[in-house]
Motif scaffolding. Structure first.
Motif, short mmCIF file in Angstrom:
data_model
loop_
_atom_site.label_atom_id
_atom_site.label_comp_id
_atom_site.label_asym_id
_atom_site.label_seq_id
_atom_site.Cartn_x
_atom_site.Cartn_y
_atom_site.Cartn_z
N TYR A 311 0.80 -1.11 0.05
CA TYR A 311 0.05 -0.11 0.10
C TYR A 311 0.80 1.27 0.02
O TYR A 311 0.49 2.41 -0.64
CB TYR A 311 -1.01 -0.10 1.23
CG TYR A 311 -1.92 0.83 1.01
CD1 TYR A 311 -2.27 2.10 1.59
CD2 TYR A 311 -3.06 0.35 0.13
CE1 TYR A 311 -3.54 3.11 1.18
CE2 TYR A 311 -4.42 1.30 -0.05
CZ TYR A 311 -4.48 2.45 0.53
OH TYR A 311 -5.60 3.10 0.31
N ILE A 312 1.78 1.29 0.81
CA ILE A 312 2.98 2.63 0.89
C ILE A 312 3.50 2.64 -0.63
O ILE A 312 3.65 3.69 -1.23
CB ILE A 312 3.87 2.31 1.93
CG1 ILE A 312 3.35 2.30 3.25
CG2 ILE A 312 4.99 3.29 1.91
CD1 ILE A 312 2.68 3.23 3.77
N VAL A 318 1.06 6.50 -6.80
CA VAL A 318 -0.16 7.53 -6.96
C VAL A 318 0.54 8.86 -7.03
O VAL A 318 -0.04 9.89 -7.73
CB VAL A 318 -1.16 7.23 -5.90
CG1 VAL A 318 -2.27 8.43 -5.97
CG2 VAL A 318 -1.85 5.89 -5.98
N LYS A 319 1.26 9.36 -5.96
CA LYS A 319 1.68 10.72 -5.89
C LYS A 319 2.49 10.96 -7.13
O LYS A 319 2.35 12.21 -7.83
CB LYS A 319 2.67 10.74 -4.49
CG LYS A 319 3.05 12.14 -4.65
CD LYS A 319 3.99 12.54 -3.19
CE LYS A 319 2.98 12.65 -2.11
NZ LYS A 319 3.91 13.18 -0.78
N GLY A 323 -0.41 12.24 -9.35
CA GLY A 323 -0.20 13.94 -8.86
C GLY A 323 -0.32 14.87 -9.90
O GLY A 323 -1.29 15.99 -9.59
N PRO A 324 0.18 14.75 -11.02
CA PRO A 324 0.00 15.71 -12.12
C PRO A 324 -1.23 15.90 -12.70
O PRO A 324 -1.39 17.00 -13.25
CB PRO A 324 0.99 14.93 -13.28
CG PRO A 324 1.87 14.24 -12.43
CD PRO A 324 1.26 13.58 -11.41
N ILE A 325 -2.22 14.99 -12.59
CA ILE A 325 -3.39 15.36 -12.93
C ILE A 325 -4.11 16.32 -12.10
O ILE A 325 -4.87 17.27 -12.47
CB ILE A 325 -4.35 13.99 -12.97
CG1 ILE A 325 -3.65 13.00 -13.73
CG2 ILE A 325 -5.74 14.33 -13.25
CD1 ILE A 325 -4.41 11.55 -13.78
N ASP A 326 -4.03 16.22 -10.76
CA ASP A 326 -4.70 17.11 -9.83
C ASP A 326 -3.76 16.88 -8.30
O ASP A 326 -3.62 15.96 -8.07
CB ASP A 326 -6.12 16.85 -9.80
CG ASP A 326 -6.96 17.87 -9.03
OD1 ASP A 326 -6.78 18.08 -7.66
OD2 ASP A 326 -7.52 18.69 -9.69
N PRO A 327 -3.88 18.22 -7.66
CA PRO A 327 -3.22 18.21 -6.43
C PRO A 327 -4.05 17.20 -5.59
O PRO A 327 -3.34 16.82 -4.41
CB PRO A 327 -3.31 19.52 -5.93
CG PRO A 327 -3.79 20.28 -7.03
CD PRO A 327 -3.97 19.58 -8.32
N TYR A 328 -5.08 16.91 -5.58
CA TYR A 328 -5.94 16.18 -4.83
C TYR A 328 -5.28 14.76 -4.83
O TYR A 328 -5.32 14.11 -3.77
CB TYR A 328 -7.30 15.84 -5.52
CG TYR A 328 -8.27 14.69 -4.75
CD1 TYR A 328 -8.26 13.35 -5.51
CD2 TYR A 328 -8.64 14.80 -3.66
CE1 TYR A 328 -9.09 12.45 -5.07
CE2 TYR A 328 -9.46 13.63 -3.28
CZ TYR A 328 -9.53 12.37 -3.85
OH TYR A 328 -10.21 11.37 -3.01
N LEU A 332 -4.19 12.75 -1.59
CA LEU A 332 -4.79 11.24 -1.43
C LEU A 332 -3.61 10.53 -1.15
O LEU A 332 -3.38 9.53 -0.24
CB LEU A 332 -5.58 10.95 -2.43
CG LEU A 332 -6.09 9.37 -2.65
CD1 LEU A 332 -6.97 9.35 -1.39
CD2 LEU A 332 -6.83 9.03 -3.81
N ALA A 333 -2.53 10.58 -1.65
CA ALA A 333 -1.31 9.89 -1.61
C ALA A 333 -0.79 10.15 0.02
O ALA A 333 -0.34 8.99 0.34
CB ALA A 333 -0.35 9.96 -2.50
#
Lengths: 367, 347
Positions: A311-312, A318-319, A323-328, A332-333
């Motif tokens: 998971y880590i 994910v980051k 990450g580049p898609i949206d700061p969300y 989340l990461a």
């Protein structure tokens, strides 16, 4: 040669399974489930206004957590638990001490099978979890471990032992789990088709995991069942279970665990407002076009031998990639890491007696 | 969703005759089959004359016909259950439906007779969704749809090239399983059609299938023949091998494979304990092929079913040939089959 299949009684697992229910309204629906749920311990996660009192029907053994409890127990790490979204239910997974979890929405009722008999959904989930999965080779007769079924000709014998089942994904009669656009186009469609099958989702295949009627082996996959950042203050909603589903499938595939879908059915009674849903899902509909390829191509290194390590590692990817898609996704990461830290803190033996006192537990009411 | 029309002229029904008396079999199927053209291929090893009732539009092929069309050396490809592949070869229709000669129409849970031809054609004419699993099964069925979380870009689906039906009563279990459970009968009618996901391997039973001949005809290969192959399904693996080839080829060509409805009712035949001795060979072979099919890859040049089969034949020879000579023969049969397909199978 004796051919009668001895139908062994399904173990109740009443001391090994917790039922996690997120709620913001009331728990009246539990009355209908009483014959099936009464013997189990419930973990109620109360979303929304913590000053409201949620009445639990008499006779149930439960612990209840509201937002104040979550904040108190997790401290700053409470930031990973969603507010004003049923995603908060994953807090229940974290505080449970049992091997198995069953989670159900508070607008889900007992369904009937085609013979008119009430379906004991929990019993079917237990059957699913206690029998192996077969993700490496598709069996055309579906779950080969069911009574009356088996592996078909051509199914390699070396694969017939199967793998442990980590997740059992149930379905819904009546209101189907459609997204907002589909709900808007087909407001009257109801699922009336009872498909009498349980099947393993093949390795390497993703699916949309719905949290309405879901059971899992907490020891095998619990830490990966994080339902993400949704609801209040977040740009997205109604993707909590989806997010968890993509994560657990990648991790189950990596660790050699199985995910089943199909029976049992519950009766989903409430159709949420499609316009409200559209607002929540809007970004998700676009983002999932990038999220899906990400998960489809995600690989985990050999060194990731535990769920937490997987998971880590996933959170790092994910980051980096989403990450580049949206700061969300950066948020989340980070929340994924916080979740694992919180999980490990609450679930290490030495911390077993640390202050995680619930609100409204009724030890004397245990049946 | 768009209505699917069933055009009689688009379909051939191919029957491999391993029994000579087809009267009761065909009479049971008459209400469903009579509107279509039938291709009946007699197992070349069957000595007796075929008995076929009136009322069908049918072309019958026996040993001499097979030898005339493909030559006597290639005729060996079509013995036993593999005789039906000759029917696939000579058909000129877009869709082929094929059912074993020991199956009759089944009934659904409401007691209605199941029309497997209609269901197979619906399966083949509606898209398949191999890239993402839909938990409500076939989203194109009436009363169903894609569920929340299913990516929109994947909702158009791909063409379905193969439809694998199921069996009530006698399921297609292998001999050891049926021998262990002689009384077991399949009485569970599962009301679903689903797309078998990409990269997922599956045992395709030849008992009740349909396919888009134009899309993947050459990929159904009569190739793997057990040295002890017999006249009962328990004594063959030809369809299993063929099915695994078709699946990886469909995966490569971005075509779909569906499984589930329709059901047929499969009747009693043979003795699984007797067949145990013969099927053991097939069971052993299956163990060798799993890692092979998991890793088989095609080049970018393989853009047709024929090209895929030829590439596969080469890899089979290279990788599996040394494991068992049966695979070398299978590879040769695959190459021969493609040659035949080019000369005989294309008009």
């Amino acid at each position: 040669m004796a051919a009668s299949s001895s139908v062994k009684p399904v173990p109740l697992l009443k001391d090994e399974l917790d039922i996690v229910i997120p709620t913001i309204r009331n728990l009246d629906f539990l009355e209908m489930w009483r014959p099936f749920f009464e013997q189990y311990h419930l973990i109620i996660v109360q979303d929304g206004d913590p000053s409201k009192t949620i009445k639990v029907p008499e006779g149930f053994d439960y612990e209840l957590y509201n937002r104040n409890d979550i904040n108190r127990i997790l401290g700053p790490k409470a930031s990973c638990i969603s507010f004003k979204d049923s995603a908060c239910r994953c807090f229940g997974y974290m505080v449970s001490k049992k091997k198995y979890i069953y989670t159900i929405d508070d607008d889900c009722f007992v369904a009937k099978d085609p013979t008119g008999k009430d379906i004991n959904a929990l019993e079917q989930h237990i059957k699913n979890l206690l029998s192996p999965s077969t993700p490496h080779f598709f069996n055309t007769l579906y779950d080969p471990y069911r009574d009356g079924a088996d592996f078909v000709r051509g199914y390699p014998f070396s694969l017939r032992e199967g793998v442990p089942t980590a997740v059992s994904h149930g379905l819904w009669l009546n209101i189907p789990d459609y997204d907002a656009p589909t709900q808007l186009v087909k407001p009257h469609e109801r699922n009336t088709r009872y498909v009498d099958a349980v099947l393993t989702i093949p390795k390497g295949t993703l699916f949309p995991m719905c949290g309405m009627n879901l059971a899992f082996d907490r020891e095998l996959i619990g830490p990966a069942m994080y339902f993400g950042l949704m609801g209040d203050g977040q740009p997205i909603g109604r993707y909590d279970d989806m997010w968890a589903g993509w994560c657990i499938k990648v991790i189950c595939d990596h660790l050699g665990l199985g995910v089943k879908t199909g029976l049992p059915y519950i009766w989903h009674s409430k159709a949420s407002n499609p316009f409200v849903n559209l607002k929540k899902e809007y970004k998700g509909i676009f983002w999932q076009e990038d999220i899906i390829p990400f998960f489809q191509s995600a690989t985990l290194p050999k060194e990731c031998t535990s769920v937490q390590k997987c998971y880590i590692e996933l959170s790092k990817q994910v980051k980096e990639k989403l990450g580049p898609i949206d700061p969300y996704f950066v948020k989340l990461a980070d929340a994924m890491v916080t979740w694992i830290e919180a999980w490990d803190e609450l679930n290490t033996p030495s911390d077993a007696n640390s202050a995680k006192k619930a609100n409204g537990a009724l030890p004397a009411a245990a049946k | 969703m768009a209505q699917v029309t069933l055009n009689n002229n688009e379909v051939d029904i191919v029957i491999g005759a391993l029994h000579s008396d087809l009267k009761s079999f065909l009479n049971e199927w008459k209400p469903i089959f009579s509107r279509f053209h039938l291709i009946i291929v007699k197992d070349p090893d069957l000595k007796e004359e075929l008995q076929i009732p009136q009322g069908f539009s049918v072309a019958v092929y026996s040993k001499s016909d097979i030898e005339r069309v493909v030559g006597s050396s290639s005729a060996g490809l079509f013995s036993g259950y593999a005789c039906r592949y000759f029917g696939f070869l000579v058909s000129r229709k877009k869709y082929v439906v094929c059912v074993d000669d020991d199956c009759v129409p089944a009934k659904d849970n409401a007691g209605n007779i199941v029309d497997p031809v209609a269901q197979h054609i619906v399966n083949l004419k509606t898209p398949a969704t191999p890239f993402f699993f839909n938990t409500l099964y076939d989203p194109f069925r009436k009363g169903a749809d894609f569920v929340r979380g299913y990516p929109f870009s994947l909702r158009t689906g791909v063409d379905c090239a193969l439809s694998c039906g199921l069996w009530l009563n006698l399921a297609d279990l292998d001999a050891p399983t049926q021998a262990l459970k002689p009384q077991q009968r399949n009485s569970r009618y599962v009301d679903a059609v689903l797309t078998v996901p990409v990269r997922s391997m599956m045992p395709v039973s030849g008992i009740n299938i349909a396919f888009n001949r134009e899309a993947i005809g050459p990929a159904l290969v009569p190739a793997l023949k057990l040295s002890g192959e017999g006249k009962f399904r328990w004594e063959t693996v030809e369809d299993i091998w063929s099915g695994m080839c078709v699946k990886v080829i469909c995966d490569h060509l971005a075509l779909g494979v569906k499984s589930g409805l329709p059901y047929v009712w499969r009747t009693e035949r043979g003795n699984p304990v007797e067949s145990l001795k013969k099927e053991w060979e097939g069971v052993k072979l299956m163990e060798e092929v799993v890692p092979f099919f998991q890793s088989v890859r095609f080049s970018q040049l393989a853009t047709t079913a024929e090209a895929c089969v030829l590439e596969m034949a080469k890899t089979v020879k290279e990788q599996l040939g040394k494991v068992d000579p049966m695979f070398s023969r299978a590879a040769e049969a695959m190459e021969e089959w493609v040659k035949l397909w080019k000369s005989v199978g294309s008009s």
